[in-house]
Design a protein around this motif. Sequence first.
Motif, PDB file in Angstrom:
ATOM      1  N   PHE A   1      10.711   4.609   0.374  1.00 55.29           N
ATOM      2  CA  PHE A   1       9.439   4.531  -0.335  1.00 55.29           C
ATOM      3  C   PHE A   1       9.530   3.406  -1.351  1.00 55.29           C
ATOM      4  O   PHE A   1      10.385   3.433  -2.248  1.00 55.29           O
ATOM      5  CB  PHE A   1       9.128   5.853  -1.040  1.00 55.29           C
ATOM      6  CG  PHE A   1       7.878   5.801  -1.865  1.00 55.29           C
ATOM      7  CD1 PHE A   1       6.637   5.667  -1.260  1.00 55.29           C
ATOM      8  CD2 PHE A   1       7.941   5.869  -3.245  1.00 55.29           C
ATOM      9  CE1 PHE A   1       5.479   5.613  -2.018  1.00 55.29           C
ATOM     10  CE2 PHE A   1       6.795   5.813  -4.011  1.00 55.29           C
ATOM     11  CZ  PHE A   1       5.549   5.691  -3.407  1.00 55.29           C
ATOM     12  N   LEU A   2       8.685   2.420  -1.214  1.00 52.42           N
ATOM     13  CA  LEU A   2       8.658   1.295  -2.143  1.00 52.42           C
ATOM     14  C   LEU A   2       7.791   1.701  -3.340  1.00 52.42           C
ATOM     15  O   LEU A   2       6.578   1.535  -3.336  1.00 52.42           O
ATOM     16  CB  LEU A   2       8.108   0.047  -1.453  1.00 52.42           C
ATOM     17  CG  LEU A   2       8.233  -1.258  -2.219  1.00 52.42           C
ATOM     18  CD1 LEU A   2       9.693  -1.580  -2.519  1.00 52.42           C
ATOM     19  CD2 LEU A   2       7.595  -2.390  -1.429  1.00 52.42           C
ATOM     20  N   ALA A   3       8.439   2.274  -4.353  1.00 49.11           N
ATOM     21  CA  ALA A   3       7.734   2.799  -5.519  1.00 49.11           C
ATOM     22  C   ALA A   3       7.082   1.681  -6.331  1.00 49.11           C
ATOM     23  O   ALA A   3       5.946   1.816  -6.786  1.00 49.11           O
ATOM     24  CB  ALA A   3       8.700   3.598  -6.396  1.00 49.11           C
ATOM     25  N   LEU A   4       7.802   0.602  -6.523  1.00 52.49           N
ATOM     26  CA  LEU A   4       7.315  -0.589  -7.203  1.00 52.49           C
ATOM     27  C   LEU A   4       7.741  -1.783  -6.363  1.00 52.49           C
ATOM     28  O   LEU A   4       8.581  -1.639  -5.477  1.00 52.49           O
ATOM     29  CB  LEU A   4       7.908  -0.681  -8.616  1.00 52.49           C
ATOM     30  CG  LEU A   4       7.648   0.522  -9.534  1.00 52.49           C
ATOM     31  CD1 LEU A   4       8.529   0.465 -10.763  1.00 52.49           C
ATOM     32  CD2 LEU A   4       6.178   0.587  -9.917  1.00 52.49           C
ATOM     33  N   GLU A   5       7.237  -2.946  -6.643  1.00 51.93           N
ATOM     34  CA  GLU A   5       7.639  -4.116  -5.852  1.00 51.93           C
ATOM     35  C   GLU A   5       9.128  -4.411  -5.963  1.00 51.93           C
ATOM     36  O   GLU A   5       9.687  -5.084  -5.117  1.00 51.93           O
ATOM     37  CB  GLU A   5       6.834  -5.341  -6.285  1.00 51.93           C
ATOM     38  CG  GLU A   5       5.458  -5.366  -5.696  1.00 51.93           C
ATOM     39  CD  GLU A   5       4.820  -6.732  -5.818  1.00 51.93           C
ATOM     40  OE1 GLU A   5       5.553  -7.740  -5.853  1.00 51.93           O
ATOM     41  OE2 GLU A   5       3.590  -6.786  -5.867  1.00 51.93           O
TER      42      GLU A   5
ATOM     43  N   ASN B   1       6.401   1.413   9.625  1.00 50.22           N
ATOM     44  CA  ASN B   1       6.045   1.557   8.221  1.00 50.22           C
ATOM     45  C   ASN B   1       4.561   1.820   8.102  1.00 50.22           C
ATOM     46  O   ASN B   1       3.759   1.380   8.910  1.00 50.22           O
ATOM     47  CB  ASN B   1       6.519   0.378   7.372  1.00 50.22           C
ATOM     48  CG  ASN B   1       5.734  -0.874   7.578  1.00 50.22           C
ATOM     49  OD1 ASN B   1       4.974  -1.000   8.513  1.00 50.22           O
ATOM     50  ND2 ASN B   1       5.930  -1.822   6.695  1.00 50.22           N
ATOM     51  N   LEU B   2       4.229   2.607   7.102  1.00 56.66           N
ATOM     52  CA  LEU B   2       2.859   3.005   6.828  1.00 56.66           C
ATOM     53  C   LEU B   2       2.694   3.046   5.325  1.00 56.66           C
ATOM     54  O   LEU B   2       3.433   3.762   4.642  1.00 56.66           O
ATOM     55  CB  LEU B   2       2.585   4.381   7.440  1.00 56.66           C
ATOM     56  CG  LEU B   2       1.181   4.946   7.259  1.00 56.66           C
ATOM     57  CD1 LEU B   2       0.147   4.057   7.956  1.00 56.66           C
ATOM     58  CD2 LEU B   2       1.116   6.351   7.833  1.00 56.66           C
ATOM     59  N   TRP B   3       1.787   2.246   4.820  1.00 53.49           N
ATOM     60  CA  TRP B   3       1.536   2.104   3.391  1.00 53.49           C
ATOM     61  C   TRP B   3       2.831   1.678   2.724  1.00 53.49           C
ATOM     62  O   TRP B   3       3.356   0.627   3.060  1.00 53.49           O
ATOM     63  CB  TRP B   3       0.932   3.390   2.820  1.00 53.49           C
ATOM     64  CG  TRP B   3       0.476   3.295   1.409  1.00 53.49           C
ATOM     65  CD1 TRP B   3      -0.402   2.401   0.881  1.00 53.49           C
ATOM     66  CD2 TRP B   3       0.880   4.127   0.339  1.00 53.49           C
ATOM     67  NE1 TRP B   3      -0.573   2.632  -0.460  1.00 53.49           N
ATOM     68  CE2 TRP B   3       0.217   3.698  -0.821  1.00 53.49           C
ATOM     69  CE3 TRP B   3       1.744   5.207   0.239  1.00 53.49           C
ATOM     70  CZ2 TRP B   3       0.384   4.299  -2.054  1.00 53.49           C
ATOM     71  CZ3 TRP B   3       1.903   5.806  -0.989  1.00 53.49           C
ATOM     72  CH2 TRP B   3       1.225   5.346  -2.111  1.00 53.49           C
ATOM     73  N   ARG B   4       3.395   2.448   1.816  1.00 54.44           N
ATOM     74  CA  ARG B   4       4.640   2.088   1.131  1.00 54.44           C
ATOM     75  C   ARG B   4       5.855   2.794   1.724  1.00 54.44           C
ATOM     76  O   ARG B   4       6.938   2.742   1.160  1.00 54.44           O
ATOM     77  CB  ARG B   4       4.541   2.430  -0.349  1.00 54.44           C
ATOM     78  CG  ARG B   4       3.536   1.581  -1.076  1.00 54.44           C
ATOM     79  CD  ARG B   4       3.491   1.971  -2.519  1.00 54.44           C
ATOM     80  NE  ARG B   4       2.643   1.044  -3.234  1.00 54.44           N
ATOM     81  CZ  ARG B   4       2.859   0.668  -4.467  1.00 54.44           C
ATOM     82  NH1 ARG B   4       3.884   1.142  -5.135  1.00 54.44           N
ATOM     83  NH2 ARG B   4       2.056  -0.176  -5.054  1.00 54.44           N
TER      84      ARG B   4
ATOM     85  N   SER C   1       8.601   3.442   4.883  1.00 57.26           N
ATOM     86  CA  SER C   1       9.239   2.925   6.098  1.00 57.26           C
ATOM     87  C   SER C   1      10.097   4.041   6.671  1.00 57.26           C
ATOM     88  O   SER C   1      10.814   4.730   5.932  1.00 57.26           O
ATOM     89  CB  SER C   1      10.123   1.715   5.788  1.00 57.26           C
ATOM     90  OG  SER C   1       9.340   0.639   5.362  1.00 57.26           O
ATOM     91  N   TYR C   2      10.023   4.207   7.980  1.00 55.97           N
ATOM     92  CA  TYR C   2      10.755   5.269   8.669  1.00 55.97           C
ATOM     93  C   TYR C   2      11.657   4.646   9.719  1.00 55.97           C
ATOM     94  O   TYR C   2      11.235   3.753  10.449  1.00 55.97           O
ATOM     95  CB  TYR C   2       9.782   6.208   9.387  1.00 55.97           C
ATOM     96  CG  TYR C   2       8.618   6.659   8.544  1.00 55.97           C
ATOM     97  CD1 TYR C   2       8.737   7.762   7.724  1.00 55.97           C
ATOM     98  CD2 TYR C   2       7.403   5.967   8.572  1.00 55.97           C
ATOM     99  CE1 TYR C   2       7.672   8.177   6.947  1.00 55.97           C
ATOM    100  CE2 TYR C   2       6.338   6.375   7.803  1.00 55.97           C
ATOM    101  CZ  TYR C   2       6.475   7.482   6.991  1.00 55.97           C
ATOM    102  OH  TYR C   2       5.419   7.883   6.223  1.00 55.97           O
ATOM    103  N   LEU C   3      12.878   5.145   9.809  1.00 55.12           N
ATOM    104  CA  LEU C   3      13.826   4.702  10.824  1.00 55.12           C
ATOM    105  C   LEU C   3      14.468   5.922  11.452  1.00 55.12           C
ATOM    106  O   LEU C   3      14.726   6.919  10.769  1.00 55.12           O
ATOM    107  CB  LEU C   3      14.923   3.834  10.207  1.00 55.12           C
ATOM    108  CG  LEU C   3      14.489   2.586   9.454  1.00 55.12           C
ATOM    109  CD1 LEU C   3      15.669   2.001   8.689  1.00 55.12           C
ATOM    110  CD2 LEU C   3      13.936   1.575  10.424  1.00 55.12           C
ATOM    111  N   GLY C   4      14.781   5.840  12.731  1.00 59.89           N
ATOM    112  CA  GLY C   4      15.479   6.939  13.387  1.00 59.89           C
ATOM    113  C   GLY C   4      16.273   6.425  14.571  1.00 59.89           C
ATOM    114  O   GLY C   4      15.913   5.419  15.189  1.00 59.89           O
TER     115      GLY C   4
END
Length: 131
Positions: free
Chosen positions: A62-66, A27-30, A32-35
């Motif tokens: 992408f975590l747009a809001l909490e 994860n980077l900033w908001r 998260s990547y999975l593969g």
Amino acid sequence: MRNAIAGLSYARMSDRKNVIGAYGGANLWRFSYLGEVDFIDDRRVASEPRRDQFAAYAEVNFLALEWLNLRGTFDFVKVANDRDQVRWAVGVEPFINKYIQPRIQYRINNGPGSKPELNQDELWLEFHLFL
């Protein structure tokens, strides 16, 4: 980058079916990547030719809001004799509280032309309850 994970797995499902896979995520900033990629050696049916398969999965969140996650996924399965399957999905996952999470996804399915039931788009609704 706060977190990262990677790994390998192997499953011997029978003397004629084996699976080996690799997976990773970060994860980077908001975001998260999975593969994941899986190599499947399937020789269960003696009357059919060997059916080696390859499967892949990718996901971006992408975590747009909490309390709101936006999600996109991609699935691919490579099967012998032009029976490949591909699926794309986009969705929204609000976090009502720490116990309740509904999910709505729109999925685009592309399967072999000989199987029309694998070529239908779907609207997928899920309700997760964490205890």
